[in-house]
Scaffold this motif. Structure first.
Motif, PDB file in Angstrom:
ATOM      1  N   ALA A 193       0.856  -1.198   0.000  1.00 10.78           N
ATOM      2  CA  ALA A 193       0.000   0.000   0.000  1.00 10.78           C
ATOM      3  C   ALA A 193       0.887   1.242   0.000  1.00 10.78           C
ATOM      4  O   ALA A 193       1.063   1.897   1.025  1.00 10.78           O
ATOM      5  N   PRO A 194       1.407   1.579  -1.186  1.00  8.27           N
ATOM      6  CA  PRO A 194       2.318   2.728  -1.275  1.00  8.27           C
ATOM      7  C   PRO A 194       1.580   4.069  -1.188  1.00  8.27           C
ATOM      8  O   PRO A 194       0.389   4.150  -1.467  1.00  8.27           O
ATOM      9  N   TRP A 195       2.315   5.093  -0.786  1.00  4.66           N
ATOM     10  CA  TRP A 195       1.751   6.446  -0.728  1.00  4.66           C
ATOM     11  C   TRP A 195       2.036   7.206  -2.020  1.00  4.66           C
ATOM     12  O   TRP A 195       3.082   7.011  -2.658  1.00  4.66           O
ATOM     13  N   HIS A 196       1.100   8.103  -2.348  1.00  3.49           N
ATOM     14  CA  HIS A 196       1.276   9.035  -3.460  1.00  3.49           C
ATOM     15  C   HIS A 196       1.066  10.451  -2.928  1.00  3.49           C
ATOM     16  O   HIS A 196       0.164  10.674  -2.117  1.00  3.49           O
ATOM     17  N   VAL A 197       1.904  11.362  -3.361  1.00  2.00           N
ATOM     18  CA  VAL A 197       1.726  12.771  -2.988  1.00  2.00           C
ATOM     19  C   VAL A 197       1.131  13.496  -4.191  1.00  2.00           C
ATOM     20  O   VAL A 197       1.706  13.464  -5.288  1.00  2.00           O
ATOM     21  N   ILE A 198      -0.027  14.121  -3.976  1.00  4.47           N
ATOM     22  CA  ILE A 198      -0.742  14.807  -5.053  1.00  4.47           C
ATOM     23  C   ILE A 198      -0.552  16.311  -4.895  1.00  4.47           C
ATOM     24  O   ILE A 198      -1.067  16.901  -3.929  1.00  4.47           O
ATOM     25  N   PRO A 199       0.161  16.951  -5.805  1.00  8.45           N
ATOM     26  CA  PRO A 199       0.271  18.410  -5.726  1.00  8.45           C
ATOM     27  C   PRO A 199      -1.144  19.008  -5.780  1.00  8.45           C
ATOM     28  O   PRO A 199      -1.871  18.735  -6.733  1.00  8.45           O
ATOM     29  N   SER A 200      -1.517  19.805  -4.772  1.00  5.86           N
ATOM     30  CA  SER A 200      -2.936  20.175  -4.643  1.00  5.86           C
ATOM     31  C   SER A 200      -3.199  21.666  -4.545  1.00  5.86           C
ATOM     32  O   SER A 200      -4.308  22.084  -4.198  1.00  5.86           O
ATOM     33  N   ASP A 201      -2.203  22.479  -4.869  1.00  3.80           N
ATOM     34  CA  ASP A 201      -2.486  23.907  -4.884  1.00  3.80           C
ATOM     35  C   ASP A 201      -3.349  24.301  -6.079  1.00  3.80           C
ATOM     36  O   ASP A 201      -4.002  25.334  -6.058  1.00  3.80           O
ATOM     37  N   ARG A 202      -3.310  23.464  -7.128  1.00  4.63           N
ATOM     38  CA  ARG A 202      -4.202  23.688  -8.277  1.00  4.63           C
ATOM     39  C   ARG A 202      -5.301  22.645  -8.201  1.00  4.63           C
ATOM     40  O   ARG A 202      -5.061  21.434  -8.394  1.00  4.63           O
ATOM     41  N   LYS A 203      -6.531  23.092  -7.933  1.00  4.81           N
ATOM     42  CA  LYS A 203      -7.634  22.152  -7.741  1.00  4.81           C
ATOM     43  C   LYS A 203      -7.863  21.278  -8.971  1.00  4.81           C
ATOM     44  O   LYS A 203      -8.144  20.082  -8.851  1.00  4.81           O
ATOM     45  N   TRP A 204      -7.774  21.893 -10.141  1.00  8.22           N
ATOM     46  CA  TRP A 204      -8.062  21.117 -11.366  1.00  8.22           C
ATOM     47  C   TRP A 204      -7.059  19.993 -11.543  1.00  8.22           C
ATOM     48  O   TRP A 204      -7.423  18.889 -11.959  1.00  8.22           O
ATOM     49  N   TYR A 205      -5.783  20.274 -11.212  1.00 11.10           N
ATOM     50  CA  TYR A 205      -4.772  19.215 -11.358  1.00 11.10           C
ATOM     51  C   TYR A 205      -5.018  18.100 -10.342  1.00 11.10           C
ATOM     52  O   TYR A 205      -4.971  16.909 -10.674  1.00 11.10           O
ATOM     53  N   ARG A 206      -5.276  18.500  -9.103  1.00 11.74           N
ATOM     54  CA  ARG A 206      -5.539  17.526  -8.042  1.00 11.74           C
ATOM     55  C   ARG A 206      -6.673  16.571  -8.436  1.00 11.74           C
ATOM     56  O   ARG A 206      -6.542  15.352  -8.316  1.00 11.74           O
ATOM     57  N   ASN A 207      -7.779  17.127  -8.933  1.00 10.04           N
ATOM     58  CA  ASN A 207      -8.922  16.281  -9.312  1.00 10.04           C
ATOM     59  C   ASN A 207      -8.573  15.348 -10.464  1.00 10.04           C
ATOM     60  O   ASN A 207      -8.942  14.169 -10.460  1.00 10.04           O
ATOM     61  N   TRP A 208      -7.875  15.892 -11.441  1.00  9.80           N
ATOM     62  CA  TRP A 208      -7.478  15.063 -12.598  1.00  9.80           C
ATOM     63  C   TRP A 208      -6.504  13.970 -12.155  1.00  9.80           C
ATOM     64  O   TRP A 208      -6.636  12.807 -12.578  1.00  9.80           O
ATOM     65  N   ALA A 209      -5.558  14.329 -11.305  1.00  7.17           N
ATOM     66  CA  ALA A 209      -4.510  13.381 -10.918  1.00  7.17           C
ATOM     67  C   ALA A 209      -5.089  12.210 -10.114  1.00  7.17           C
ATOM     68  O   ALA A 209      -4.794  11.041 -10.401  1.00  7.17           O
ATOM     69  N   VAL A 210      -5.908  12.489  -9.108  1.00  4.64           N
ATOM     70  CA  VAL A 210      -6.447  11.390  -8.300  1.00  4.64           C
ATOM     71  C   VAL A 210      -7.337  10.490  -9.150  1.00  4.64           C
ATOM     72  O   VAL A 210      -7.298   9.262  -9.037  1.00  4.64           O
ATOM     73  N   THR A 211      -8.130  11.096 -10.019  1.00  6.43           N
ATOM     74  CA  THR A 211      -9.005  10.298 -10.881  1.00  6.43           C
ATOM     75  C   THR A 211      -8.177   9.436 -11.834  1.00  6.43           C
ATOM     76  O   THR A 211      -8.513   8.277 -12.106  1.00  6.43           O
ATOM     77  N   THR A 212      -7.074   9.998 -12.314  1.00  8.54           N
ATOM     78  CA  THR A 212      -6.195   9.230 -13.193  1.00  8.54           C
ATOM     79  C   THR A 212      -5.549   8.068 -12.438  1.00  8.54           C
ATOM     80  O   THR A 212      -5.430   6.958 -12.977  1.00  8.54           O
ATOM     81  N   LEU A 213      -5.156   8.295 -11.195  1.00 12.67           N
ATOM     82  CA  LEU A 213      -4.592   7.200 -10.392  1.00 12.67           C
ATOM     83  C   LEU A 213      -5.621   6.080 -10.198  1.00 12.67           C
ATOM     84  O   LEU A 213      -5.289   4.892 -10.264  1.00 12.67           O
ATOM     85  N   LEU A 214      -6.859   6.485  -9.978  1.00 13.62           N
ATOM     86  CA  LEU A 214      -7.931   5.502  -9.799  1.00 13.62           C
ATOM     87  C   LEU A 214      -8.135   4.719 -11.099  1.00 13.62           C
ATOM     88  O   LEU A 214      -8.276   3.483 -11.089  1.00 13.62           O
ATOM     89  N   LEU A 215      -8.123   5.439 -12.198  1.00 12.96           N
ATOM     90  CA  LEU A 215      -8.278   4.803 -13.506  1.00 12.96           C
ATOM     91  C   LEU A 215      -7.146   3.824 -13.772  1.00 12.96           C
ATOM     92  O   LEU A 215      -7.378   2.678 -14.205  1.00 12.96           O
ATOM     93  N   GLU A 216      -5.925   4.233 -13.510  1.00 13.45           N
ATOM     94  CA  GLU A 216      -4.779   3.347 -13.744  1.00 13.45           C
ATOM     95  C   GLU A 216      -4.855   2.112 -12.838  1.00 13.45           C
ATOM     96  O   GLU A 216      -4.483   1.003 -13.249  1.00 13.45           O
TER      97      GLU A 216
END
Lengths: 289, 289
Positions: B239-262
């Motif tokens: 169960a590895p950790w991922h750090v999501i850069p989150s100062d830009r909301k749009w990037y944060r939402n895209w990134a987590v969703t992409t991780l879920l998709l992958e």
């Protein structure tokens, strides 16, 4: 954020139009292909459904905010209907327009022995939405006077007693701030046949098919009679029934979502007032690290 | 239905790019404004997020179908982050792309006395997703080594023991088919200040503001240290950790969703095979009433 509709609109109209009148119910007088309250075709219906998204989400967030601030009001959408009538489709396409954080969806299967021992309403009460939440039941306590009656899972005096128990329970819910919206998804036997055939024709839908579905279908007249009894005996001011014409999927999805929207408009939740001094907090924040 | 991406794409790339390397962690080396793996601006990011909807929904339904057919695999997305980092935003905009029937979302608040008595992992286990379900934790068992450590809610030997207990627990989950995806939403102190100020400026957001938020903010360095300990001591192959850069909301939402998709692509759930004779059922249906 606020996307309330303009004043003077059709608020409440579909709730009234699809509400089952009190008294004896003859399902054959309800047309499953009707498009009550909607002018337009399938494409227009899909556009109209998508168009409800912003307003229904806005009301949902207001209700959620009210709940977070101590409010106890909630909404409970009860979906009933024969196999393939589209309970899942309504959730996917209607509830799917909203923020999943504010939804609590429960799909009821056959009760376990431990659940039965506690009485049929126990597991239902476990699944009620908390304050600010929109609960959705995919099947519900009504199965205990539908399949339980048709399949004779309990003796007639047992299921017969349940109508009154359900009315008392729903009356309590109303008094406790749970706004119950009951929808019977009315599909015709012909349309069900088409939908079951489509499941058999598509390998990506085989998992949705169960040979027992045809056995249930053979009991169609008995189920119709049991539904008529429900629509007649559990149709109350506290929790009235609505019949949703469901042979057209697009209409069904639009209609249930519209009923939910009208219900939220009637509840009219407001953004909670701050319980702190706004200007003082702004100053604290400005001074903070 | 099937909307799998073309072969040879970027499968797995973001999961690797945002994964925290094993070893000591210094949060100051992670840029909260980064847009790792995405080329484009805010508008492009929003379009890209919406564009993930069909594929992620398709995979979700396959996983759900697998679960309905007896499969025990599930996904658990764990979201952690400071106030305003956007755990709720990720759920609304990312998870909101999926069918709510296949989601189980749990938001963890301060534990009750009854919950504490059972040990800190008990309530977590109560909320695990069943087979075929995508679970989402808005805060999690990690609060028991974050606020519990920073606020000294328990003695050092107690929170110190928990890192190992968490690793054992997550190892068990992996063995039991629960695929855990852990995301730390990394927001800067400056950006948090902007977001808290925005809440204070907008009466429709006052309900989200709590004066205690500023008290927590004063402890920022202690929280950063506690997060670094989590990212170091609970970063495992299971169960590895991922750090999501989150100062830009749009990037944060895209990134987590992409991780879920992958993650879903890697699980690669397939439509269940029929456990009945398809042609025989077609004949039965054709002959039925």
């Amino acid at each position: 954020m606020a996307k309330k509709k303009a004043a003077g609109g059709s608020s409440g109209r579909l709730l009234e139009a699809l509400r089952v009148p009190f008294g004896a119910v003859d399902l054959s007088t309800f047309d499953p292909r009707a498009t009550t309250g909607f002018e337009g075709d399938k494409e227009a219906g899909k556009v109209a459904l998508a168009g409800l998204g912003d307003e229904v989400s806005d009301w949902q967030e207001r209700l959620f905010a009210e709940g977070r601030s101590g409010g106890t009001r909630s909404v409970l959408l009860v979906l009933q209907g024969m196999d393939t009538s589209g309970k899942g489709g309504v959730i996917r396409h209607g509830a799917g327009l909203m923020d999943p954080q504010g939804l609590r969806i429960t799909s009821f299967k056959a009760p376990t022995a431990a659940e039965k021992r506690r009485g049929f309403l126990w597991r239902i009460k476990q699944a009620l939405p908390g304050g600010g939440i929109i609960g959705i039941f995919d099947r519900s306590h009504y199965e205990d006077v539908l399949i339980a009656r048709v399949r004779e899972l309990v003796a007639p005096p047992v299921w017969n007693r349940r109508y009154g128990m359900i009315n008392d329970f729903e009356q309590e819910l109303a008094e406790n701030g749970v706004h119950v919206l009951k929808c019977f998804l009315h599909v015709s036997a012909q349309e069900q046949k088409v939908r079951l055939a489509a499941r058999l024709d598509d390998p990506t839908k085989h998992w949705k098919y169960n040979p027992a579905d045809i056995d249930e279908r053979e009991l169609w007249p008995a189920y119709a009679e049991a539904y008529e009894a429900v629509l007649e005996r559990c149709n109350t001011d506290a929790a009235p029934w609505h019949v949703i014409p469901s042979d057209r999927k697009w209409y069904r999805n639009w209609a249930v979502t519209t009923l939910l929207l009208e219900t939220l408009r009637e509840l009219d939740p407001q953004w909670p007032k701050a319980d702190f001094e706004v200007e003082a907090e702004k100053a604290r924040l400005a001074a903070a690290l």
